[in-house]
Motif scaffolding. Structure first.
Motif, PDB file in Angstrom:
ATOM      1  N   ASN A  29       0.841  -1.186   0.000  1.00  0.00           N
ATOM      2  CA  ASN A  29       0.000   0.000   0.000  1.00  0.00           C
ATOM      3  C   ASN A  29       0.885   1.248   0.000  1.00  0.00           C
ATOM      4  OD1 ASN A  29       0.918   0.280   2.637  1.00  0.00           O
ATOM      5  ND2 ASN A  29      -0.925  -0.615   3.536  1.00  0.00           N
ATOM      6  N   SER A  30       0.280   2.401   0.105  1.00  0.00           N
ATOM      7  CA  SER A  30       1.050   3.644   0.024  1.00  0.00           C
ATOM      8  C   SER A  30       1.974   3.841   1.214  1.00  0.00           C
ATOM      9  CB  SER A  30       0.096   4.848  -0.095  1.00  0.00           C
ATOM     10  OG  SER A  30      -0.798   4.888   1.013  1.00  0.00           O
ATOM     11  N   GLN A  31       1.753   3.089   2.303  1.00  0.00           N
ATOM     12  CA  GLN A  31       2.650   3.149   3.461  1.00  0.00           C
ATOM     13  C   GLN A  31       3.760   2.108   3.376  1.00  0.00           C
ATOM     14  OE1 GLN A  31      -0.879   3.333   4.072  1.00  0.00           O
ATOM     15  NE2 GLN A  31      -0.515   5.544   3.993  1.00  0.00           N
ATOM     16  N   LYS A  32       3.881   1.450   2.215  1.00  0.00           N
ATOM     17  CA  LYS A  32       4.899   0.431   1.952  1.00  0.00           C
ATOM     18  C   LYS A  32       4.707  -0.816   2.804  1.00  0.00           C
ATOM     19  CE  LYS A  32       7.111   2.864  -1.115  1.00  0.00           C
ATOM     20  NZ  LYS A  32       8.491   3.272  -0.962  1.00  0.00           N
ATOM     21  N   ASP A  33       3.478  -1.056   3.297  1.00  0.00           N
ATOM     22  CA  ASP A  33       3.167  -2.282   4.015  1.00  0.00           C
ATOM     23  C   ASP A  33       2.603  -3.302   3.032  1.00  0.00           C
ATOM     24  OD1 ASP A  33       3.862  -1.142   6.461  1.00  0.00           O
ATOM     25  OD2 ASP A  33       1.870  -0.289   6.717  1.00  0.00           O
ATOM     26  N   GLY A  34       2.996  -4.585   3.192  1.00  0.00           N
ATOM     27  CA  GLY A  34       2.475  -5.629   2.329  1.00  0.00           C
ATOM     28  C   GLY A  34       0.978  -5.835   2.530  1.00  0.00           C
ATOM     29  N   ILE A  35       0.265  -6.143   1.449  1.00  0.00           N
ATOM     30  CA  ILE A  35      -1.185  -6.360   1.491  1.00  0.00           C
ATOM     31  C   ILE A  35      -1.450  -7.841   1.248  1.00  0.00           C
ATOM     32  CG2 ILE A  35      -3.419  -5.661   0.567  1.00  0.00           C
ATOM     33  CD1 ILE A  35      -2.017  -3.230  -0.681  1.00  0.00           C
ATOM     34  N   ASP A  36      -2.158  -8.493   2.147  1.00  0.00           N
ATOM     35  CA  ASP A  36      -2.488  -9.894   1.942  1.00  0.00           C
ATOM     36  C   ASP A  36      -3.821 -10.032   1.213  1.00  0.00           C
ATOM     37  OD1 ASP A  36      -4.108  -9.054   3.971  1.00  0.00           O
ATOM     38  OD2 ASP A  36      -3.907 -10.875   5.171  1.00  0.00           O
ATOM     39  N   LYS A  37      -4.038 -11.245   0.648  1.00  0.00           N
ATOM     40  CA  LYS A  37      -5.284 -11.588  -0.041  1.00  0.00           C
ATOM     41  C   LYS A  37      -5.527 -10.747  -1.299  1.00  0.00           C
ATOM     42  CE  LYS A  37      -6.188 -14.552   3.213  1.00  0.00           C
ATOM     43  NZ  LYS A  37      -5.974 -15.998   2.980  1.00  0.00           N
ATOM     44  N   VAL A  38      -4.459 -10.276  -1.958  1.00  0.00           N
ATOM     45  CA  VAL A  38      -4.617  -9.596  -3.242  1.00  0.00           C
ATOM     46  C   VAL A  38      -4.671 -10.648  -4.349  1.00  0.00           C
ATOM     47  CG1 VAL A  38      -3.592  -7.977  -4.893  1.00  0.00           C
ATOM     48  CG2 VAL A  38      -3.431  -7.528  -2.442  1.00  0.00           C
ATOM     49  N   SER A  39      -5.651 -10.562  -5.218  1.00  0.00           N
ATOM     50  CA  SER A  39      -5.775 -11.476  -6.354  1.00  0.00           C
ATOM     51  C   SER A  39      -4.820 -11.038  -7.463  1.00  0.00           C
ATOM     52  CB  SER A  39      -7.209 -11.495  -6.881  1.00  0.00           C
ATOM     53  OG  SER A  39      -7.291 -12.237  -8.074  1.00  0.00           O
ATOM     54  N   VAL A  40      -3.964 -11.983  -7.907  1.00  0.00           N
ATOM     55  CA  VAL A  40      -3.007 -11.729  -8.985  1.00  0.00           C
ATOM     56  C   VAL A  40      -3.309 -12.742 -10.084  1.00  0.00           C
ATOM     57  CG1 VAL A  40      -0.578 -11.511  -9.614  1.00  0.00           C
ATOM     58  CG2 VAL A  40      -1.307 -11.006  -7.262  1.00  0.00           C
ATOM     59  N   LYS A  41      -3.729 -12.269 -11.262  1.00  0.00           N
ATOM     60  CA  LYS A  41      -4.151 -13.221 -12.288  1.00  0.00           C
ATOM     61  C   LYS A  41      -3.980 -12.651 -13.686  1.00  0.00           C
ATOM     62  CE  LYS A  41      -8.449 -14.105 -12.921  1.00  0.00           C
ATOM     63  NZ  LYS A  41      -9.857 -14.520 -12.758  1.00  0.00           N
ATOM     64  N   PHE A  42      -3.855 -13.565 -14.628  1.00  0.00           N
ATOM     65  CA  PHE A  42      -3.949 -13.245 -16.052  1.00  0.00           C
ATOM     66  C   PHE A  42      -4.680 -14.412 -16.703  1.00  0.00           C
ATOM     67  CE2 PHE A  42      -0.217 -15.882 -15.859  1.00  0.00           C
ATOM     68  CZ  PHE A  42      -0.224 -16.624 -17.034  1.00  0.00           C
ATOM     69  N   GLY A  43      -5.632 -14.096 -17.582  1.00  0.00           N
ATOM     70  CA  GLY A  43      -6.447 -15.148 -18.177  1.00  0.00           C
ATOM     71  C   GLY A  43      -7.148 -15.954 -17.106  1.00  0.00           C
ATOM     72  N   LYS A  44      -6.965 -17.289 -17.166  1.00  0.00           N
ATOM     73  CA  LYS A  44      -7.565 -18.177 -16.181  1.00  0.00           C
ATOM     74  C   LYS A  44      -6.564 -18.615 -15.114  1.00  0.00           C
ATOM     75  CE  LYS A  44     -11.013 -20.042 -19.396  1.00  0.00           C
ATOM     76  NZ  LYS A  44     -11.591 -21.268 -20.010  1.00  0.00           N
ATOM     77  N   THR A  45      -5.361 -18.059 -15.169  1.00  0.00           N
ATOM     78  CA  THR A  45      -4.317 -18.407 -14.208  1.00  0.00           C
ATOM     79  C   THR A  45      -4.234 -17.331 -13.130  1.00  0.00           C
ATOM     80  OG1 THR A  45      -3.055 -19.508 -15.941  1.00  0.00           O
ATOM     81  CG2 THR A  45      -1.872 -18.957 -13.903  1.00  0.00           C
ATOM     82  N   GLY A  46      -4.155 -17.744 -11.866  1.00  0.00           N
ATOM     83  CA  GLY A  46      -4.097 -16.749 -10.808  1.00  0.00           C
ATOM     84  C   GLY A  46      -3.594 -17.290  -9.491  1.00  0.00           C
ATOM     85  N   THR A  47      -3.315 -16.370  -8.566  1.00  0.00           N
ATOM     86  CA  THR A  47      -2.888 -16.703  -7.216  1.00  0.00           C
ATOM     87  C   THR A  47      -3.284 -15.545  -6.314  1.00  0.00           C
ATOM     88  OG1 THR A  47      -0.997 -17.359  -5.837  1.00  0.00           O
ATOM     89  CG2 THR A  47      -0.584 -15.673  -7.480  1.00  0.00           C
ATOM     90  N   VAL A  48      -2.976 -15.641  -5.032  1.00  0.00           N
ATOM     91  CA  VAL A  48      -3.222 -14.552  -4.091  1.00  0.00           C
ATOM     92  C   VAL A  48      -1.969 -14.312  -3.270  1.00  0.00           C
ATOM     93  CG1 VAL A  48      -5.704 -14.946  -3.924  1.00  0.00           C
ATOM     94  CG2 VAL A  48      -4.179 -16.138  -2.360  1.00  0.00           C
ATOM     95  N   ASN A 198       7.869  -7.901   9.923  1.00  0.00           N
ATOM     96  CA  ASN A 198       6.719  -8.302  10.737  1.00  0.00           C
ATOM     97  C   ASN A 198       7.130  -8.431  12.195  1.00  0.00           C
ATOM     98  OD1 ASN A 198       4.729  -8.496   8.761  1.00  0.00           O
ATOM     99  ND2 ASN A 198       5.352 -10.565   8.191  1.00  0.00           N
ATOM    100  N   ILE A 199       6.200  -8.092  13.098  1.00  0.00           N
ATOM    101  CA  ILE A 199       6.400  -8.242  14.539  1.00  0.00           C
ATOM    102  C   ILE A 199       5.177  -8.944  15.107  1.00  0.00           C
ATOM    103  CG2 ILE A 199       6.896  -7.091  16.722  1.00  0.00           C
ATOM    104  CD1 ILE A 199       7.785  -4.643  15.088  1.00  0.00           C
ATOM    105  N   ASP A 200       5.355 -10.138  15.618  1.00  0.00           N
ATOM    106  CA  ASP A 200       4.287 -10.880  16.278  1.00  0.00           C
ATOM    107  C   ASP A 200       4.698 -11.136  17.722  1.00  0.00           C
ATOM    108  OD1 ASP A 200       2.800 -10.990  13.952  1.00  0.00           O
ATOM    109  OD2 ASP A 200       3.640 -12.904  13.318  1.00  0.00           O
ATOM    110  N   PHE A 201       3.725 -10.988  18.634  1.00  0.00           N
ATOM    111  CA  PHE A 201       4.026 -11.147  20.054  1.00  0.00           C
ATOM    112  C   PHE A 201       2.901 -11.894  20.750  1.00  0.00           C
ATOM    113  CE2 PHE A 201       3.801  -9.555  24.472  1.00  0.00           C
ATOM    114  CZ  PHE A 201       5.047  -9.991  24.911  1.00  0.00           C
ATOM    115  N   SER A 202       3.277 -12.867  21.572  1.00  0.00           N
ATOM    116  CA  SER A 202       2.322 -13.597  22.392  1.00  0.00           C
ATOM    117  C   SER A 202       2.776 -13.527  23.842  1.00  0.00           C
ATOM    118  CB  SER A 202       2.217 -15.056  21.948  1.00  0.00           C
ATOM    119  OG  SER A 202       1.395 -15.791  22.842  1.00  0.00           O
ATOM    120  N   ALA A 203       1.867 -13.106  24.729  1.00  0.00           N
ATOM    121  CA  ALA A 203       2.195 -12.946  26.146  1.00  0.00           C
ATOM    122  C   ALA A 203       1.889 -14.188  26.966  1.00  0.00           C
ATOM    123  CB  ALA A 203       1.442 -11.747  26.720  1.00  0.00           C
ATOM    124  N   GLY A 204       1.528 -15.299  26.324  1.00  0.00           N
ATOM    125  CA  GLY A 204       1.264 -16.521  27.070  1.00  0.00           C
ATOM    126  C   GLY A 204       0.289 -17.420  26.339  1.00  0.00           C
TER     127      GLY A 204
END
Length: 815
Positions: A29-48, A198-204
């Motif tokens: 996005n404009s803040q340079k953060d990665g965006i998940d679940k974006v559809s990337v496709k051409f023709g009938k071929t695609g991924t996310v 990425n920063i992930d944190f679990s407190a327990g």
């Protein structure tokens, strides 16, 4: 190990597509953060794209195609591409946020929330204000995470100590130094915030895939560059430079950070006058080479050198009450010279056997060489201050309660080498996922301890407790002068560990309600050889489970519960007791966790907010109790203690100011221990109430002028006890910890504000700002210095105050 690496390198089967090549990149996005679940496709071929915004898709050669990038929350983007050869093509578009009303469509991924993981915005780590700004400083604004030492990056989580926290960088565990005893000696955190994605944190209540510690997990991912850039940060506290780029037809990505730190600005604001010349230097690099779309090899390396030269001169501290004020005056001679050299390297290979099965092999080695050398003599006077306002001597010392001196000596040297080899695998089948791993670790520690302390009061050498009695001054004492504290040990310890885990995750539906399951188990086998003795081979098994449900309600809510047995087999620090002796038979500390939580997302003032709450209970057995002096932990090494901890954590985060996320945290904790059935007393980390605010703001008419406020309030912890003393007799607490740091910065250039001409066109990013640390100039105490009153034999705990108000200037730029 050689066979495994050979297997990873000799994989020719991935070269199967002769008329296609790979298009890959990161959608941001404009803040340079990665965006998940974006559809990337051409023709009938695609991924996310994945959760980090990364995608990979195979495209034909010598044929023009139109790639479509689409997401419900962003403007659709198209790009025409013609591949001329089989070299990997990289393309990382930036999607613009849609301006139309999207209230009817909500796309959310609740997997991390269901697992009790807090995801922290990396921009918070970069912009947060504090003496040790970075990832750990953000953590300390969260509920359940405490620290009353602004010069340290160490933190306590829900009643645990510093050694009970797991820290991973790209799936590789990192360690804290062994001998460091004060926060001002730490210098730099291992984590370089400018390299983090990425920063992930679990407190327990965390999953089985994470290691064997009692309190928390901090999981850091360093980013793979998508462009060539150089970022430079500079301030009165030091400087850093980060280079990132792509080479060899975009197959090799590299990001390297160099940092320098000088804490003298803070130490000079303390109550002790010193000659202080610290030099903290750190170099880190993360390299990744993609042999194909199936196999990649990466390397993470770190070099850190901390030179800490400290020469105290004088100290003057006033304490006590208004009616009975006291003053401690100390004159020092001598100096301390410490050196901490750390080398770390990890090689990791990832092979995608299929689209659903991935195997990762990692080999790493960590070496720390630490020297702690000091000879410091102190002559002190403890006096009563004239509190009579009408007196001509008001505020002056009128009577000395204690006059004495002490001499501290140390020649401590430690060399630790930790080697790891690990294999992990992940198998995905629809909504189900199986994970497993096996790891071998060897720890080789050589520790030489030469440390003693001589205390003198009114000309008489004070002998240690349990020393044979004498009748001074009535009868002359003809024995040798014995140090009050004397440790002379040579320890050589080898620890061999084999650990393994397996866990199962599933995301499914129960009627119309979304549910998440996680079942896992860990096993840890270890043996210790130390100073000619060897322990039995020990095994601990740790089952863990998590369950979460997101009801199909009008209100956006998620409920979760997790728990299990969490064990912490002893490290070298836990094997060594107060006197430096090694007990190879120390058992694993055990903690039964039960954590329940709720997330409630809602709109307030037409802006998104989220309330997170967690209640927890820990029952601890076979506890290895300890004392804390600044950041130095000393264990009993006997497993004769039981303990408990319970509490409630609340956090409200959202856009208090439009477009800027802030949060407010409140936590309550109670933790006590029972040492050898003597009754329950507060643990050293018993910090009852926590209140924290991380707030961002800007001027509406001048949005590029931003302000950041970091405010923390913690109630006091037990102040510790003198050497050889019974902690049951010293349960008084330090004063409450209160601190507010304010930062103001102006953004000259960023992703949304670019220039095509003029001198500003040379920058991709440019900002400057001022930081005011401890803006209310509050004196916070970290520990006590214990001084003996020769008349009453009373030992006074004189608080060691932390830093005062400090002003800092900083400049950040990116080319």
């Amino acid at each position: 190990m050689k066979q495994i690496l050979l297997f990873l390198f000799l994989i020719p089967s991935f070269l199967f597509a002769q008329k296609t090549t790979i298009l890959k990149g990161t959608v941001k996005n404009s803040q340079k953060d990665g965006i998940d679940k974006v559809s990337v496709k051409f023709g009938k071929t695609g991924t996310v794209t994945d959760e980090n915004g990364n995608y990979s898709i195979r495209i034909p050669l010598d044929k023009e195609i139109t790639i479509l990038f689409s997401h419900v929350s962003y403007v659709t983007f198209t790009k025409k591409i013609t591949a001329k050869n089989r070299n990997i093509i990289r393309f990382s578009p930036i999607l613009l946020t849609k301006t139309e009303n999207l209230n009817e469509v909500v796309v959310k991924d609740n997997r991390k929330e269901a697992a009790g993981i807090t995801k922290i915005d990396i921009n918070k780590a970069k912009n947060i204000v504090g003496p040790n700004a970075g990832v750990e400083n953000v953590l300390m604004t969260l509920p359940g995470v405490n620290n009353n030492n602004e010069l340290s990056t160490q933190y306590n989580v829900r009643g645990g100590n510093f050694d009970e926290n797991l820290v991973y960088v790209n799936g590789i565990q990192v360690y804290r130094p062994f001998l460091i005893r004060s926060g001002q000696q730490e210098g730099l955190s291992f984590i370089n915030s400018n390299m983090v994605q990425n920063i992930d944190f679990s407190a327990g209540g965390f999953q089985a895939k994470y290691g064997d510690r009692l309190s928390s997990v901090l999981d850091i991912t360093y980013r793979k560059p998508s462009e060539t850039a150089l970022a430079i940060d500079a301030s009165l506290l030091g400087a850093s430079a980060t280079f990132e780029g792509l080479f060899l037809n975009n197959k090799l990505s590299t990001i390297t950070g160099v940092r320098y730190r000088d804490n003298s600005l803070f130490v000079n604001s303390k109550q002790i006058e010193t000659n202080f010349r610290p030099r903290f230097t750190d170099v880190q690099t993360y390299l990744s080479y993609e042999f194909s779309d199936k196999f990649q090899l990466s390397f993470l390396g770190n070099f850190s050198l901390n030179n800490y030269n400290y020469q105290p001169l004088t100290r003057r501290t006033r304490f006590g009450t208004v009616a009975n004020p006291l003053e401690l005056t100390v004159f020092y001679s001598g100096q301390e010279e410490d050196k901490y050299l750390t080398l770390f390297g990890a090689l990791s290979g990832e092979y995608k056997v299929s689209d659903s099965f991935t195997i990762t092999t990692t080999a790493s080695r960590y070496n720390t060489q630490e020297e702690e050398h000091f000879d410091i003599a102190a002559q002190y006077n403890l006096g009563e201050v004239d509190a009579n306002i009408g007196s001509d001597d008001f505020g002056d010392v009128q009577f000395s309660q204690g006059i004495g001196s002490q001499l501290n000596h140390a020649r401590n040297d430690l060399d630790a080498l930790i080697t790891n080899v690990e294999v992990k695998g992940t198998l995905k089948q629809g909504s189900k996922q199986w994970s497993f791993g096996v790891k071998y670790q060897k720890e080789d520690i050589i520790d030489r301890i030469r440390e003693w302390e001589v205390i003198d009061s009114l000309g008489f050498s004070i002998r240690p407790p349990f020393h044979s009695s004498n009748n001074q001054p009535y009868e002359p004492f003809e024995g040798a002068i014995t140090p009050f504290q004397n440790i002379r040990k040579d320890n050589n310890v080898i620890i061999n560990r084999i650990t393994g885990f397996a866990q199962f995750n599933q995301r499914s539906f129960w009627n119309d309600h979304e549910v998440f399951y996680n079942l896992g188990i860990r096993a840890h086998s270890w043996s210790v050889t130390g100073n000619g003795t060897k322990s039995d081979n020990k095994i601990i098994v740790s089952p863990r489970a998590q369950f979460a449900i997101k009801p199909n309600w009008d209100k956006d809510m998620l409920f979760r519960i997790s728990g299990g047995l969490y064990a912490q087999p002893p490290s070298y620090r836990e094997l060594r007791d107060f006197n430096g002796d090694i007990n190879v038979n120390v058992d694993a500390q055990k903690s039964y966790h039960l954590v329940t939580g709720m997330d409630y997302s809602f709109n307030l003032w037409n802006r998104p907010f989220k309330l997170t709450s967690e209640a927890y209970y820990k029952n601890l057995t076979d506890v290895n109790s300890y004392t804390i002096d600044n950041v130095r932990i000393r264990y009993r090494a006997d497993n004769v203690t039981e303990a408990y901890a319970y509490g409630l954590d609340l956090r409200l985060n959202g856009e208090f100011v439009p477009g800027s996320e802030s949060w407010v945290s409140i936590g309550y904790l109670k933790t006590e221990e029972n040492i050898n059935d003597r009754g329950y007393i507060a643990r050293p980390s018993d910090q009852r109430v926590k209140f924290g605010i991380l707030f961002q703001d800007y001027i509406p008419n001048l949005p590029d002028l931003k302000a950041y406020l970091n405010l923390v309030y913690n109630t006091g912890v037990p102040g510790g006890s003198p050497s050889y003393s019974d902690p049951y007799n010293f349960q008084q607490r330090l004063r409450d910890y209160r601190r507010a740091d304010l930062g103001v910065s102006y953004i000259f250039v960023d992703a949304n504000k670019q220039f095509s001409s003029g001198w500003l066109s040379n920058f991709k990013e440019l900002s400057a700002g001022l930081e005011l640390f401890n803006m209310f100039d509050i004196q916070n105490a970290i520990t006590n210095t214990w001084v003996r009153d020769v008349y009453t034999k009373t030992q006074f705990g004189i608080p060691n105050f932390m830093t005062g108000r400090v002003l800092n200037f900083k400049l950040a730029m990116k080319f």
